[in-house]
Design a protein around this motif. Structure first.
Motif, PDB file in Angstrom:
ATOM      1  N   ALA A 264       0.829  -1.207   0.000  1.00 22.13           N
ATOM      2  CA  ALA A 264       0.000   0.000   0.000  1.00 22.13           C
ATOM      3  C   ALA A 264       0.863   1.256   0.000  1.00 22.13           C
ATOM      4  O   ALA A 264       2.006   1.250   0.461  1.00 22.13           O
ATOM      5  N   MET A 265       0.304   2.305  -0.538  1.00 22.10           N
ATOM      6  CA  MET A 265       0.908   3.629  -0.485  1.00 22.10           C
ATOM      7  C   MET A 265      -0.163   4.574   0.038  1.00 22.10           C
ATOM      8  O   MET A 265      -1.360   4.353  -0.194  1.00 22.10           O
ATOM      9  N   GLY A 266       0.270   5.602   0.729  1.00 23.11           N
ATOM     10  CA  GLY A 266      -0.750   6.476   1.297  1.00 23.11           C
ATOM     11  C   GLY A 266      -0.229   7.852   1.635  1.00 23.11           C
ATOM     12  O   GLY A 266       0.970   8.126   1.573  1.00 23.11           O
ATOM     13  N   TRP A 267      -1.187   8.698   1.968  1.00 26.95           N
ATOM     14  CA  TRP A 267      -0.892  10.059   2.387  1.00 26.95           C
ATOM     15  C   TRP A 267      -1.460  10.291   3.785  1.00 26.95           C
ATOM     16  O   TRP A 267      -2.602   9.900   4.065  1.00 26.95           O
ATOM     17  N   TYR A 268      -0.665  10.924   4.617  1.00 24.92           N
ATOM     18  CA  TYR A 268      -1.066  11.334   5.945  1.00 24.92           C
ATOM     19  C   TYR A 268      -0.807  12.833   6.052  1.00 24.92           C
ATOM     20  O   TYR A 268      -0.061  13.403   5.253  1.00 24.92           O
ATOM     21  N   ARG A 269      -1.409  13.457   7.047  1.00 24.95           N
ATOM     22  CA  ARG A 269      -1.143  14.873   7.258  1.00 24.95           C
ATOM     23  C   ARG A 269      -1.115  15.182   8.744  1.00 24.95           C
ATOM     24  O   ARG A 269      -1.731  14.484   9.553  1.00 24.95           O
ATOM     25  N   GLN A 270      -0.389  16.229   9.053  1.00 25.33           N
ATOM     26  CA  GLN A 270      -0.301  16.678  10.446  1.00 25.33           C
ATOM     27  C   GLN A 270      -0.370  18.195  10.483  1.00 25.33           C
ATOM     28  O   GLN A 270       0.498  18.876   9.924  1.00 25.33           O
ATOM     29  N   ALA A 271      -1.401  18.682  11.125  1.00 25.91           N
ATOM     30  CA  ALA A 271      -1.565  20.121  11.319  1.00 25.91           C
ATOM     31  C   ALA A 271      -0.901  20.514  12.631  1.00 25.91           C
ATOM     32  O   ALA A 271      -0.723  19.679  13.527  1.00 25.91           O
TER      33      ALA A 271
ATOM     34  N   PHE B 153     -10.655  14.796  -2.622  1.00 24.17           N
ATOM     35  CA  PHE B 153      -9.303  14.305  -2.899  1.00 24.17           C
ATOM     36  C   PHE B 153      -9.379  12.977  -3.642  1.00 24.17           C
ATOM     37  O   PHE B 153     -10.282  12.170  -3.419  1.00 24.17           O
ATOM     38  N   THR B 154      -8.401  12.768  -4.513  1.00 24.99           N
ATOM     39  CA  THR B 154      -8.304  11.500  -5.238  1.00 24.99           C
ATOM     40  C   THR B 154      -6.873  10.998  -5.181  1.00 24.99           C
ATOM     41  O   THR B 154      -5.942  11.726  -5.549  1.00 24.99           O
ATOM     42  N   ILE B 155      -6.719   9.766  -4.743  1.00 26.74           N
ATOM     43  CA  ILE B 155      -5.403   9.138  -4.696  1.00 26.74           C
ATOM     44  C   ILE B 155      -5.262   8.188  -5.875  1.00 26.74           C
ATOM     45  O   ILE B 155      -6.225   7.517  -6.270  1.00 26.74           O
ATOM     46  N   SER B 156      -4.075   8.158  -6.461  1.00 25.88           N
ATOM     47  CA  SER B 156      -3.803   7.251  -7.564  1.00 25.88           C
ATOM     48  C   SER B 156      -2.331   6.858  -7.509  1.00 25.88           C
ATOM     49  O   SER B 156      -1.543   7.470  -6.785  1.00 25.88           O
ATOM     50  N   ARG B 157      -1.973   5.838  -8.274  1.00 22.46           N
ATOM     51  CA  ARG B 157      -0.573   5.413  -8.265  1.00 22.46           C
ATOM     52  C   ARG B 157      -0.165   4.882  -9.624  1.00 22.46           C
ATOM     53  O   ARG B 157      -0.994   4.417 -10.402  1.00 22.46           O
ATOM     54  N   ASP B 158       1.131   4.963  -9.855  1.00 21.45           N
ATOM     55  CA  ASP B 158       1.737   4.411 -11.058  1.00 21.45           C
ATOM     56  C   ASP B 158       2.722   3.358 -10.581  1.00 21.45           C
ATOM     57  O   ASP B 158       3.811   3.692 -10.109  1.00 21.45           O
ATOM     58  N   ASN B 159       2.337   2.105 -10.668  1.00 21.05           N
ATOM     59  CA  ASN B 159       3.172   1.034 -10.130  1.00 21.05           C
ATOM     60  C   ASN B 159       4.510   0.933 -10.859  1.00 21.05           C
ATOM     61  O   ASN B 159       5.523   0.584 -10.249  1.00 21.05           O
ATOM     62  N   ALA B 160       4.515   1.223 -12.136  1.00 22.51           N
ATOM     63  CA  ALA B 160       5.762   1.136 -12.904  1.00 22.51           C
ATOM     64  C   ALA B 160       6.784   2.161 -12.423  1.00 22.51           C
ATOM     65  O   ALA B 160       7.993   1.943 -12.547  1.00 22.51           O
ATOM     66  N   LYS B 161       6.292   3.264 -11.862  1.00 23.55           N
ATOM     67  CA  LYS B 161       7.182   4.329 -11.410  1.00 23.55           C
ATOM     68  C   LYS B 161       7.300   4.389  -9.891  1.00 23.55           C
ATOM     69  O   LYS B 161       7.956   5.292  -9.353  1.00 23.55           O
ATOM     70  N   ASN B 162       6.652   3.440  -9.201  1.00 26.09           N
ATOM     71  CA  ASN B 162       6.651   3.464  -7.722  1.00 26.09           C
ATOM     72  C   ASN B 162       6.249   4.839  -7.194  1.00 26.09           C
ATOM     73  O   ASN B 162       6.854   5.376  -6.272  1.00 26.09           O
ATOM     74  N   THR B 163       5.222   5.382  -7.796  1.00 17.83           N
ATOM     75  CA  THR B 163       4.796   6.747  -7.491  1.00 17.83           C
ATOM     76  C   THR B 163       3.318   6.770  -7.118  1.00 17.83           C
ATOM     77  O   THR B 163       2.512   6.061  -7.720  1.00 17.83           O
ATOM     78  N   VAL B 164       3.003   7.601  -6.139  1.00 19.01           N
ATOM     79  CA  VAL B 164       1.624   7.812  -5.726  1.00 19.01           C
ATOM     80  C   VAL B 164       1.317   9.299  -5.809  1.00 19.01           C
ATOM     81  O   VAL B 164       2.197  10.145  -5.590  1.00 19.01           O
TER      82      VAL B 164
END
Length: 121
Positions: A33-40, A67-78
């Motif tokens: 999994a890949m993800g985004w977190y935030r801290q205010a 918000f929309t999350i997406s990923r490019d597995n070939a580039k290991n990018t989210v």
């Protein structure tokens, strides 16, 4: 070592959009999994969105529909596309990558350094 690098933060007015990117590199064998977190300021880090290797996504209630999350597995990018931004979205956004450094190794969590998102009213 595994490097996780975020980009795309900045200052935007309320109602605007930003797109965050995060790339994992180095000795990463596979990514779950890949993800985004935030801290205010003054608050605990919270989950924003995650995406599995097969593309299943989940979102915090506060960002659903914006918000929309997406990923490019070939580039290991989210990516995190953030629309209709609100002042309460202001935070440091961190990328999380859960992956293995080898086929026989346990998966671990790797974090980026964070990127600041500021939404002005």
């Amino acid at each position: 070592q595994v490097q996780v690098v975020e980009s795309g933060g900045g200052l935007v007015q309320a109602g605007g959009s930003l797109r965050l990117s995060c790339a994992a590199s180095g000795s990463i064998f596979s990514i779950n999994a890949m993800g985004w977190y935030r801290q205010a300021p003054g608050k605990q880090r919270e989950l924003v969105a995650t995406i599995t290797s097969s593309g299943s996504t989940s979102y915090a209630d506060s960002v659903k529909g914006r918000f929309t999350i997406s990923r490019d597995n070939a580039k290991n990018t989210v990516y995190l596309q953030m629309n209709s931004l609100k002042p309460e979205d202001t935070a440091v956004y961190y990328c999380n990558v859960n992956g293995r450094r080898g086929a026989l190794l346990r998966a671990g969590d790797y974090w980026g350094q964070g990127t600041q998102v500021t939404v002005s009213s």
